[in-house]
Design a protein around this motif. Structure first.
Motif, PDB file in Angstrom:
ATOM      1  N   TYR A 136       0.871  -1.171   0.000  1.00  0.00           N
ATOM      2  CA  TYR A 136       0.000   0.000   0.000  1.00  0.00           C
ATOM      3  C   TYR A 136       0.914   1.229   0.000  1.00  0.00           C
ATOM      4  N   PRO A 137       0.619   2.227  -0.831  1.00  0.00           N
ATOM      5  CA  PRO A 137       1.516   3.391  -0.930  1.00  0.00           C
ATOM      6  C   PRO A 137       1.713   4.116   0.402  1.00  0.00           C
ATOM      7  N   LEU A 138       2.974   4.322   0.766  1.00  0.00           N
ATOM      8  CA  LEU A 138       3.305   5.029   2.011  1.00  0.00           C
ATOM      9  C   LEU A 138       2.842   6.476   1.980  1.00  0.00           C
ATOM     10  N   SER A 139       2.692   7.030   0.786  1.00  0.00           N
ATOM     11  CA  SER A 139       2.289   8.435   0.657  1.00  0.00           C
ATOM     12  C   SER A 139       0.795   8.643   0.932  1.00  0.00           C
ATOM     13  N   LEU A 140       0.026   7.549   1.005  1.00  0.00           N
ATOM     14  CA  LEU A 140      -1.419   7.664   1.224  1.00  0.00           C
ATOM     15  C   LEU A 140      -1.769   7.368   2.680  1.00  0.00           C
ATOM     16  N   GLU A 175      -6.894   5.814  -6.630  1.00  0.00           N
ATOM     17  CA  GLU A 175      -7.610   5.190  -7.747  1.00  0.00           C
ATOM     18  C   GLU A 175      -6.636   4.470  -8.676  1.00  0.00           C
ATOM     19  N   GLY A 176      -5.465   5.074  -8.909  1.00  0.00           N
ATOM     20  CA  GLY A 176      -4.444   4.421  -9.722  1.00  0.00           C
ATOM     21  C   GLY A 176      -3.934   3.147  -9.070  1.00  0.00           C
ATOM     22  N   PHE A 177      -3.741   3.197  -7.755  1.00  0.00           N
ATOM     23  CA  PHE A 177      -3.296   2.014  -7.020  1.00  0.00           C
ATOM     24  C   PHE A 177      -4.326   0.895  -7.133  1.00  0.00           C
ATOM     25  N   ASP A 235      -6.786   0.455  -9.460  1.00  0.00           N
ATOM     26  CA  ASP A 235      -6.974  -0.035 -10.833  1.00  0.00           C
ATOM     27  C   ASP A 235      -5.719  -0.651 -11.441  1.00  0.00           C
ATOM     28  N   HIS A 236      -4.548  -0.086 -11.146  1.00  0.00           N
ATOM     29  CA  HIS A 236      -3.344  -0.526 -11.827  1.00  0.00           C
ATOM     30  C   HIS A 236      -2.324  -1.184 -10.909  1.00  0.00           C
ATOM     31  N   GLY A 237      -2.214  -0.721  -9.673  1.00  0.00           N
ATOM     32  CA  GLY A 237      -1.236  -1.283  -8.736  1.00  0.00           C
ATOM     33  C   GLY A 237      -1.578  -2.695  -8.321  1.00  0.00           C
ATOM     34  N   VAL A 238      -2.823  -2.917  -7.922  1.00  0.00           N
ATOM     35  CA  VAL A 238      -3.262  -4.265  -7.515  1.00  0.00           C
ATOM     36  C   VAL A 238      -4.317  -4.812  -8.462  1.00  0.00           C
ATOM     37  N   GLN A 239      -4.634  -4.052  -9.492  1.00  0.00           N
ATOM     38  CA  GLN A 239      -5.627  -4.447 -10.497  1.00  0.00           C
ATOM     39  C   GLN A 239      -6.916  -4.929  -9.841  1.00  0.00           C
ATOM     40  N   LEU A 240      -7.322  -4.232  -8.807  1.00  0.00           N
ATOM     41  CA  LEU A 240      -8.543  -4.420  -8.027  1.00  0.00           C
ATOM     42  C   LEU A 240      -8.606  -5.724  -7.249  1.00  0.00           C
ATOM     43  N   THR A 241      -8.142  -6.838  -7.796  1.00  0.00           N
ATOM     44  CA  THR A 241      -8.352  -8.132  -7.149  1.00  0.00           C
ATOM     45  C   THR A 241      -7.109  -8.722  -6.497  1.00  0.00           C
ATOM     46  N   GLY A 242      -5.964  -8.085  -6.644  1.00  0.00           N
ATOM     47  CA  GLY A 242      -4.725  -8.662  -6.127  1.00  0.00           C
ATOM     48  C   GLY A 242      -4.518  -8.424  -4.642  1.00  0.00           C
TER      49      GLY A 242
END
Length: 155
Positions: free
Chosen positions: A5-9, A63-65, A67-74
């Motif tokens: 999970y992004p540390l910046s969030l 939202e980027g994380f 949709d693209h970082g974990v592709q919603l299901t990862g």
């Protein structure tokens, strides 16, 4: 390699987090009216209701994380609060946080989701024993029992 999970969030809002562990008890009703109960598994999923509030730039990153970082299901690693403190857990979105979001103001957005915690890190067997024996340690307890047995005299 597991995504973090992004540390910046910011993490989910503590005030609005709740946990629900899936039942782990198998109960069998007997003809006598009594019941037998047993533990089904060593580990069961825990579900966390989570709410995040982000500034608009953080919302874009979130939202980027998703949709693209974990592709919603990862699965990904995220710090969650436990009675032991903040502990990193393996989690994934059970419900899409992009299904339930809204603006709180022109600059703040709120997201809600249900998160599945793969293996909630409750107290280990050693931690449970140590807290039960406190203020003694396990070693002090064992030494005390050994001492009592070695000095025991029959009358």
């Amino acid at each position: 390699m597991m995504v973090n999970y992004p540390l910046s969030l910011p993490l989910p809002r503590l005030k609005e987090v709740s946990y629900k562990r899936q039942s782990n008890i198998l109960r069998t009703e007997m003809g006598s009216g009594r019941a037998r109960q047993r533990r089904r598994f060593l580990s069961v999923p825990t579900f966390m209701e989570a709410t995040w509030r982000f500034r608009k730039d953080e919302a874009v990153a979130f939202e980027g994380f998703v949709d693209h970082g974990v592709q919603l299901t990862g699965w990904f690693l995220m710090d969650i609060l436990t009675p032991k403190g903040v502990v990193k857990h393996q989690v994934r979105f059970f419900k899409d946080p992009l299904e339930n979001f809204k603006p709180i103001s022109a600059l703040v957005w709120q997201y809600q989701a249900q998160v599945e915690v793969k293996e909630y890190k409750a107290a280990s067997e050693e931690e449970a024993v140590n807290s039960t024996l406190a203020p003694q340690t396990l070693e002090q307890f064992v030494n005390g029992v050994e001492n009592a047995l070695s000095t025991y005299q029959e009358i």
